[in-house]
Design a protein around this motif. Structure first.
Motif, PDB file in Angstrom:
ATOM      1  N   ILE A 154       5.620   8.063 -10.659  1.00  0.00           N
ATOM      2  CA  ILE A 154       4.638   7.923  -9.556  1.00  0.00           C
ATOM      3  C   ILE A 154       5.375   7.638  -8.247  1.00  0.00           C
ATOM      4  O   ILE A 154       4.906   7.999  -7.175  1.00  0.00           O
ATOM      5  CB  ILE A 154       3.605   6.816  -9.885  1.00  0.00           C
ATOM      6  CG1 ILE A 154       2.258   7.136  -9.191  1.00  0.00           C
ATOM      7  CG2 ILE A 154       4.056   5.431  -9.412  1.00  0.00           C
ATOM      8  CD1 ILE A 154       1.467   8.216  -9.754  1.00  0.00           C
ATOM      9  N   GLU A 155       6.567   7.071  -8.345  1.00  0.00           N
ATOM     10  CA  GLU A 155       7.354   6.796  -7.130  1.00  0.00           C
ATOM     11  C   GLU A 155       7.864   8.083  -6.480  1.00  0.00           C
ATOM     12  O   GLU A 155       8.297   8.104  -5.345  1.00  0.00           O
ATOM     13  CB  GLU A 155       8.532   5.863  -7.460  1.00  0.00           C
ATOM     14  CG  GLU A 155       8.086   4.412  -7.619  1.00  0.00           C
ATOM     15  CD  GLU A 155       9.231   3.511  -8.094  1.00  0.00           C
ATOM     16  OE1 GLU A 155       9.088   2.273  -7.982  1.00  0.00           O
ATOM     17  OE2 GLU A 155      10.264   4.050  -8.572  1.00  0.00           O
ATOM     18  N   VAL A 156       7.776   9.188  -7.257  1.00  0.00           N
ATOM     19  CA  VAL A 156       8.142  10.504  -6.703  1.00  0.00           C
ATOM     20  C   VAL A 156       6.899  11.203  -6.142  1.00  0.00           C
ATOM     21  O   VAL A 156       6.925  11.735  -5.029  1.00  0.00           O
ATOM     22  CB  VAL A 156       8.791  11.392  -7.805  1.00  0.00           C
ATOM     23  CG1 VAL A 156       9.010  12.816  -7.294  1.00  0.00           C
ATOM     24  CG2 VAL A 156      10.090  10.772  -8.280  1.00  0.00           C
ATOM     25  N   THR A 157       5.797  11.146  -6.884  1.00  0.00           N
ATOM     26  CA  THR A 157       4.631  11.945  -6.482  1.00  0.00           C
ATOM     27  C   THR A 157       3.747  11.234  -5.457  1.00  0.00           C
ATOM     28  O   THR A 157       3.267  11.877  -4.508  1.00  0.00           O
ATOM     29  CB  THR A 157       3.774  12.295  -7.714  1.00  0.00           C
ATOM     30  OG1 THR A 157       3.469  11.095  -8.433  1.00  0.00           O
ATOM     31  CG2 THR A 157       4.515  13.270  -8.624  1.00  0.00           C
ATOM     32  N   LEU A 158       3.543   9.929  -5.602  1.00  0.00           N
ATOM     33  CA  LEU A 158       2.639   9.217  -4.675  1.00  0.00           C
ATOM     34  C   LEU A 158       3.090   9.330  -3.213  1.00  0.00           C
ATOM     35  O   LEU A 158       2.254   9.626  -2.339  1.00  0.00           O
ATOM     36  CB  LEU A 158       2.499   7.744  -5.087  1.00  0.00           C
ATOM     37  CG  LEU A 158       1.632   6.871  -4.181  1.00  0.00           C
ATOM     38  CD1 LEU A 158       0.198   7.397  -4.092  1.00  0.00           C
ATOM     39  CD2 LEU A 158       1.635   5.414  -4.669  1.00  0.00           C
TER      40      LEU A 158
END
Ligand SMILES: NC(=O)C1=CN([C@@H]2O[C@H](COP(=O)(O)OP(=O)(O)OC[C@H]3O[C@@H](n4cnc5c(N)ncnc54)[C@H](O)[C@@H]3O)[C@@H](O)[C@H]2O)C=CC1
Ligand SMILES: O=C(O)[C@@H]1CCC=N1
Length: 284
Positions: A154-158
């Motif tokens: 999620i630290e990549v997509t958010l």
């Protein structure tokens, strides 16, 4: 199936399944802000309605949703919630192409319903409630994602989702449990503002103002008041008291508004929109 500017061998950056009001407000703003070139944006919807604006800017336009779903990195689900079951039933869910982020802007549809339908990694699916002022980069989007999402993923997509939506207005990440109520204010809120402005202008016309002047005065007062709330950080009651001179005209108007139940009606409006949003997300 009709297609315009569509290249089956191309990977598109951003795509919208549904090409209507909200898709246009977001997609046209992305192009205006340089977030995405028109030729790298693709939209799909079954009819030829609301397609001209997309053709005119040079986006790829198709009637086949799979042209979007299977050839695009970031896909917005911008159809009405009522159409979601039919749309998802016709998507080649397993023929996944370059998709790395799926953003649903459908009011009410919960993240777990999306997860069950698409069976994607939880860090790929987001629920976003934008609003139409996005068209002039004055929007506000609330964003939520699945609790099951792996932190590293999620630290990549958010950040990508926040970067996209912040290009067209404010953003806030909130728990999914707050999305219906938040959408009832921010998603539907512009409609409340338009109604209030129209009603104030009617009042002005009744007092002899030309309609266009009355509308501009009402819209400016609402816009200015909103900017004061957002930029001064002062409590709304304090800001209201700054306008309300003792024994003056404003307190007479506020008395009439309170007598007319405006506060009660506005709270009821948010409750009605919240409940309708919940209702639209319930499995049929
Ligand atoms: N309008 C707004 O201010 C906001 C809308 N939303 C959400 O955005 C979504 C779209 O709403 P609007 O843009 O207002 O509606 P709209 O009616 O303007 O657009 C819906 C689009 O979906 C298309 N469509 C219908 N059936 C389809 C299908 N089977 N496959 C592909 N496309 C299909 C229609 O042709 C149209 O282009 C809704 O889920 C709504 O809850 C969310 C926040 C604000
Ligand atoms: O009215 C609707 O259902 C959509 C969602 C929020 C604003 N428009």
């Amino acid at each position: 199936m009709s297609k315009f500017n569509y290249d089956p061998h191309k990977t598109y950056e951003i795509g919208f399944i549904g090409s209507g009001n909200m898709a246009q407000a977001i997609g046209l703003a992305f192009i205006k802000k340089g977030i995405c070139k028109a030729e790298n944006l693709i939209v799909s919807s079954p009819s030829e309605n609301n397609k001209k604006v997309w053709r005119d800017i040079g986006a790829a336009v198709t009637t086949d949703n799979n042209d979007v779903f299977c050839n695009t990195k970031i896909v917005f689900l911008a159809i009405k919630p009522q159409y979601f079951p039919k749309v998802v039933s016709e998507l080649y869910i397993k023929a996944l192409g370059p998709l790395n982020i799926l953003i649903s802007i459908m009011v009410g549809i919960p993240l777990n319903t999306l997860q069950e339908a698409f069976m994607l990694k939880p860090s790929v699916i987001f629920k976003v409630m934008p609003n139409t002022p996005s068209l002039i980069q004055e929007g506000f989007s609330v964003i939520s994602y699945q609790n099951e999402a792996i932190l590293e993923e999620i630290e990549v997509t958010l950040p990508k989702v926040k970067l996209l939506m912040s290009a067209i207005g404010g953003v806030e990440v909130i728990p999914e449990s707050l999305m219906n109520a938040a959408g009832a204010i921010s998603g539907s809120g512009p409609a409340y503002a338009f109604l209030i402005i129209e009603a104030l202008a009617d009042g002005g016309v009744k007092q002899g103002l030309p309609r266009d002047l009355a509308v501009r005065l009402a819209a400016s007062a609402m816009a200015g008041g909103s900017r004061m709330v957002l930029e001064t950080g002062k409590h709304t009651g304090q800001l209201k008291d700054m306008v309300t001179s003792a024994g003056g005209s404003t307190i007479a108007a506020l008395h009439a508004l309170e007598k007319g139940g405006v506060r009660f009606a506005m709270m009821d409006a948010v409750e009605a929109a919240t409940n309708r949003s919940k209702e639209m997300g319930e499995k049929k």
